[in-house]
Design an enzyme around this catalytic site. Sequence first.
Site: not given
Length: 176
Positions: A70, A83
């Site tokens: 990501s 995350y």
Amino acid sequence: MSDELGTVDVLFNNAGVMLPSPIDEQRFDQWQQQIDLNVAGLMNTIGSFVPQLVKAAEDKGVADLINTSSIGAQNIFPNFAVYSGTKAFVTHMSRTLRAELGAKNVRVSAIEPGIVETELQGHVTDAGATEWLDGTRDHIEWLDPADVAAAIDFLVAQPARVNVQQLTITPTRQAS
């Protein structure tokens, strides 16, 4: 199983969960869920398929392991610490695996998408993060999953001698 399905020469490791929240809320359950899927799940999948990828590379000259990271692995997003940490693991682990598997003609790439229109946002339980995500829709056209699929096609279409180590793909208007 390989007799039924054939050999595995491309593994697109794409499972993940995103559960942002302020760190001081101490959502230990959500932290663990992200670690279990984004780190342990990724590694279990790699462990299951690496022998097949190595064999495919021996037979065909090249195989591909593509891990979904990501932009959170590189950029700072408040309330996304856990995350982002799991995705930083994915990016760095991919670099390290490249050193191990490249000598066996298995290309390892990390793709780092920005915001993509998937079910990922539907798992978010933090009201502030949900509000932020919904607010981005007012000024950013999110990526479509087909955009990411096209990037994956690009990675695997390269000549066997080429390994695109890391590919970041974001909506045009997404600044970070």
